[in-house]
Motif scaffolding. Structure first.
Motif, PDB file in Angstrom:
ATOM      1  N   LEU A 380       0.830  -1.210   0.000  1.00 29.01           N
ATOM      2  CA  LEU A 380       0.000   0.000   0.000  1.00 29.01           C
ATOM      3  C   LEU A 380       0.861   1.255   0.000  1.00 29.01           C
ATOM      4  O   LEU A 380       0.560   2.221  -0.724  1.00 29.01           O
ATOM      5  CB  LEU A 380      -0.926  -0.009   1.212  1.00 29.01           C
ATOM      6  CG  LEU A 380      -1.886   1.178   1.334  1.00 29.01           C
ATOM      7  CD1 LEU A 380      -2.808   1.251   0.121  1.00 29.01           C
ATOM      8  CD2 LEU A 380      -2.696   1.095   2.624  1.00 29.01           C
ATOM      9  N   VAL A 381       1.919   1.255   0.790  1.00 34.25           N
ATOM     10  CA  VAL A 381       2.828   2.416   0.813  1.00 34.25           C
ATOM     11  C   VAL A 381       3.424   2.644  -0.567  1.00 34.25           C
ATOM     12  O   VAL A 381       3.493   3.782  -1.058  1.00 34.25           O
ATOM     13  CB  VAL A 381       3.936   2.207   1.862  1.00 34.25           C
ATOM     14  CG1 VAL A 381       5.026   3.272   1.711  1.00 34.25           C
ATOM     15  CG2 VAL A 381       3.352   2.261   3.268  1.00 34.25           C
ATOM     16  N   PHE A 382       3.850   1.556  -1.218  1.00 34.66           N
ATOM     17  CA  PHE A 382       4.431   1.685  -2.557  1.00 34.66           C
ATOM     18  C   PHE A 382       3.402   2.222  -3.547  1.00 34.66           C
ATOM     19  O   PHE A 382       3.714   3.104  -4.368  1.00 34.66           O
ATOM     20  CB  PHE A 382       4.958   0.328  -3.023  1.00 34.66           C
ATOM     21  CG  PHE A 382       5.571   0.360  -4.395  1.00 34.66           C
ATOM     22  CD1 PHE A 382       6.713   1.099  -4.638  1.00 34.66           C
ATOM     23  CD2 PHE A 382       5.001  -0.345  -5.444  1.00 34.66           C
ATOM     24  CE1 PHE A 382       7.285   1.140  -5.915  1.00 34.66           C
ATOM     25  CE2 PHE A 382       5.568  -0.318  -6.713  1.00 34.66           C
ATOM     26  CZ  PHE A 382       6.711   0.431  -6.948  1.00 34.66           C
ATOM     27  N   VAL A 383       2.174   1.722  -3.493  1.00 27.38           N
ATOM     28  CA  VAL A 383       1.118   2.190  -4.391  1.00 27.38           C
ATOM     29  C   VAL A 383       0.857   3.678  -4.179  1.00 27.38           C
ATOM     30  O   VAL A 383       0.769   4.454  -5.144  1.00 27.38           O
ATOM     31  CB  VAL A 383      -0.179   1.386  -4.171  1.00 27.38           C
ATOM     32  CG1 VAL A 383      -1.364   2.054  -4.871  1.00 27.38           C
ATOM     33  CG2 VAL A 383      -0.007  -0.038  -4.691  1.00 27.38           C
ATOM     34  N   LEU A 384       0.745   4.098  -2.918  1.00 26.79           N
ATOM     35  CA  LEU A 384       0.454   5.506  -2.622  1.00 26.79           C
ATOM     36  C   LEU A 384       1.598   6.414  -3.079  1.00 26.79           C
ATOM     37  O   LEU A 384       1.360   7.498  -3.627  1.00 26.79           O
ATOM     38  CB  LEU A 384       0.205   5.684  -1.127  1.00 26.79           C
ATOM     39  CG  LEU A 384      -1.075   5.037  -0.582  1.00 26.79           C
ATOM     40  CD1 LEU A 384      -1.152   5.191   0.932  1.00 26.79           C
ATOM     41  CD2 LEU A 384      -2.306   5.642  -1.234  1.00 26.79           C
TER      42      LEU A 384
END
Length: 435
Positions: A380-384
């Protein structure tokens, strides 16, 4: 006759690679989806070649292909000079340098590096575009299949979600094909992520993986250094936490893992601040703003992200981040353009919006969102991060649809893991399967 022999030779090589790929231990876990996935990938690769190369007479893929042909001719007439160019970027003459694109900063240009990759393929294919296309498309398929298999081992209940996200999602398949930098970036990124998952969960790497790791790492960094700068620290942090968890009892809770992750992030930020002589955040912000401005000026008559006045400062980037990130994921909306490619992109974005709504409903309903693991947080951090960066730097939706393949499959994988999506996926599973 020589052309026929070239095609026959390369088709045998490609078939041998597929045979080797399907015999890998990790590939067995993807059956019965691997053959259909390969078939769809090859169709997408041929579709890309027919549309972007044969139908459109200009574009990045033509530039890379023609430059690769120039280097092929140079290799035939001056093998020694070609090797010097390949290894040291030494041009034998000013005429050769002027006849090739992206030579102004040859040592740093990922586009010029990719031209050299294409020239190496040309040594085997004789400069046949469609054969080069198949090689690069199979490379991206290899990496994505390996990652899907490893995700299935770590999250066995969501193996089908990984297969759909990385092997069947339409725009990801399409833009990870062709004689472009994207298949190399996507294949190496996925392979490295899969290798990190294997290492994090205690799998001993084989000799082949040890030998491949430097090559995949080099390709990923050379093609997209900024993507690597965001993803690789996250993967390293995940490996570190997972390996420590086996020896430190307190790290078995997600809260403790997240605290350690925050501590590692804080340490990384402090290190960057102390090394500000070599790390210049202003230069990064300037590059993002410059990319946005130059693409914005070239997109007046096409649907695009309009952020108003974007400045190369952290407050300006932070203020525009929400719109940029949301636009990168969900736009263009249906109706913003009726050109065929935009309509297809809009329909896919509508599907993403529906999946997001279903996932949000599952989160709001206690227990329907599923158990949260550290891997979910990392993804999720990478996507954001990537959604914001690509949205801030790439207002043109045509270009954005290519660039977002770096984060889109991770997002789809996350969106398909809630209870509601899982019920739907159950109906797609073959009756006789280990999934």
């Amino acid at each position: 006759m020589s052309t026929l022999l070239v095609y026959l030779f390369n088709i045998l090589l490609l078939a041998g690679f597929v045979w080797w790929l399907f015999r890998q231990k990790w590939a067995q876990a993807l059956r019965p989806y691997l053959y259909p996935a390969l078939g769809v990938k090859l169709l997408m690769a041929l579709g890309f070649a027919a549309l972007r190369y044969s139908y459109y007479q200009t574009g990045d893929t033509h530039v890379f292909h023609n430059a690769g042909l120039t280097l092929l001719e140079y290799a035939r007439h001056n093998p020694e000079g070609y090797l010097r160019l390949l290894l040291f970027n030494q041009f034998g003459s000013e005429g050769l340098e002027n006849s090739l694109p992206f030579t102004e900063h040859a040592y740093f240009s990922n586009s010029f590096f990719f031209i050299k990759v294409v020239s190496l393929l040309n040594l085997a294919t004789g400069g046949a575009y469609y054969l080069n296309n198949l090689y690069l498309s199979l490379f991206s398929f290899w990496g994505s299949a390996y990652l899907a298999a490893k995700l299935g081992e770590v999250l066995p209940k969501h193996r089908l979600a990984a297969v759909i996200a990385f092997l069947f999602f339409p725009s990801v398949l399409f833009w990870s094909s062709g004689v472009m930098k994207d298949p190399v970036m996507y294949g190496s990124m996925c392979w490295l992520t899969g290798a990190a998952l294997a290492l994090a969960h205690g799998q001993k790497p084989g000799l082949g993986q040890v030998l491949l790791l430097p090559l995949q790492l080099y390709l990923f960094i050379r093609i997209k250094v900024f993507y690597a700068a965001l993803l690789l620290p996250l993967l390293l942090a995940y490996v570190l936490v997972q390996r420590l968890k086996a020896h430190v009892h307190v790290l078995r809770s997600l809260k403790a893992q997240l605290l350690l992750l925050l501590a590692l992030a804080g340490g990384a930020v402090l290190l960057l601040v102390l090394q500000k002589e070599t790390f210049n955040p202003d230069f990064i912000l300037w590059n993002i703003e410059n990319s946005y401005s130059s693409l914005f000026r070239r997109s007046p008559d096409r649907p695009h992200i309009d952020l108003g006045v974007l400045r190369p400062t952290m407050p300006s980037m932070a203020a525009n981040y929400p719109e940029a990130a949301l636009s990168a994921v969900y736009r263009p909306f249906l109706g913003e353009s009726w050109e065929p490619l935009y309509v297809l992109s809009s329909l896919e974005n509508l599907l993403l919006l529906v999946l997001s709504g279903v996932a949000l409903a599952a989160v709001l309903r206690r227990g329907a969102g599923g158990k949260v693991r550290l891997l979910h947080v990392i993804m999720l951090v990478f996507v954001l991060l990537m959604a914001g960066v690509t949205g801030l730097s790439t207002p043109n939706f045509g270009t954005l649809s290519r660039y977002r393949i770096v984060f889109l499959p991770f997002l789809v994988h996350l969106l398909l893991q809630n209870a509601y999506a899982q019920r739907l996926l159950q109906r797609l599973r073959p009756r006789r399967t280990r999934f």
